[in-house]
Motif scaffolding. Sequence first.
Motif, PDB file in Angstrom:
ATOM      1  N   SER A 138      42.414  40.381  39.523  1.00  0.00           N
ATOM      2  CA  SER A 138      41.808  39.491  38.521  1.00  0.00           C
ATOM      3  C   SER A 138      43.127  39.044  37.602  1.00  0.00           C
ATOM      4  N   ALA A 188      32.648  48.363  28.334  1.00  0.00           N
ATOM      5  CA  ALA A 188      32.920  47.078  28.606  1.00  0.00           C
ATOM      6  C   ALA A 188      32.316  46.115  27.291  1.00  0.00           C
ATOM      7  N   ALA A 229      42.652  38.618  34.131  1.00  0.00           N
ATOM      8  CA  ALA A 229      42.403  38.818  32.812  1.00  0.00           C
ATOM      9  C   ALA A 229      43.268  39.882  32.288  1.00  0.00           C
ATOM     10  N   THR A 242      35.163  42.692  31.354  1.00  0.00           N
ATOM     11  CA  THR A 242      34.415  41.825  32.166  1.00  0.00           C
ATOM     12  C   THR A 242      33.559  42.715  33.145  1.00  0.00           C
TER      13      THR A 242
END
Length: 375
Positions: free
Chosen positions: A363, A350, A365, A356
């Motif tokens: 999510s 990560a 993202a 994240t």
Amino acid sequence: MLDIADELHRWAGQGREFAVATVTSVSGSAPRPPGAALAVDSEGTVIGSVSGGCVEAAVYDLCAQALQDGTTVLERFGYSDEDAFAVGLTCGGVIEVLVTPVRADTPGRSVLTAALAAAAQGGTAALARVARGPAELLGRPLLVHPDGTYEGDLDGPEALDRTVAAEARALLAVGRTGTFDLSASGSHCEADLTLLVESSVPPPRMIVFGAVDFAAALVRAGKFLGYHVTVCDARPVFATQARFPSADEIVVEWPDRYLRRTTTDERTVLCVLTHDAKFDIPLLEVALRLPVAFVGAMGSRRTHEDRDKRLREVGLTDDELSRLRSPIGLDLGARTPEETALSIAAEIVAVRQGGTGVPLTGSTAPIHRDPAGPA
């Protein structure tokens, strides 16, 4: 291309002719990054992947055609509502793939095989190829060495080769694969060009401090992720090859002394699993002042608070302390050494990739993102 260099180097050594499809650019969500490659030899043998399965059959056909006619081509694949499961990327992204034949009559074959040899042997070098531009220049290679010297030419003025070599060397310095553009007005070439640079560098280092049971599992996880893994502990009875058979190197030495003398870089990962102040504090005092990719330390929250206090007492600043990942790992509810190693490895990925660490479910993202900083 260099991500499958071991097998391609073997093919080249056997005199086989083959074609290589290399991802040169990615837009949106796509499963493989620039540099990912698929190759097909004259017998139809296939290795590698450019899309995780979405467009492999179409790329296979392109490679077979390139082997037959000797022509380098650039192909674009994207999502298609009408035929999403045929050759479209069902994940919704767009990729461009450079398909290069490597035959006896291929211009730059010797440069390509030299690049494969360097990568297969663990050397440091960058392969720059024309990924977008005039058809006659597509796939033209330049092999760039760490000192800036290079092999090959791009069929233009020497100033063009020097410019490309300098750009490729900059990417090589941080171990990255990527592209850059050159305009006809300022790069000594007659047309705008996009160059793909693939960097071949030795594996990044993971140094695990503390020869504990959690370390054995983390060593295996580190090897799985492609790291060259060193285990360091001052206690010879614990730091043994028998206890850590997967490690590349076992070092019996006080951790801070070893870290002061060993070589690290911006890709190095340091994992402190000792959670013993007499080892941790001198070690972290050194580690947090090094330009490495990741510094993490194991221990409870109470241990972390005590460690933070001690590190401040020896002079570390807020900025230096902010680099410490402690307690190390993501919250996976880990209990066993293997689960703990997984949580640590997940945090390392990560941090390295700019993720994240939250579940993808729900999510918004991006699933695939371009990491900032060294690869």
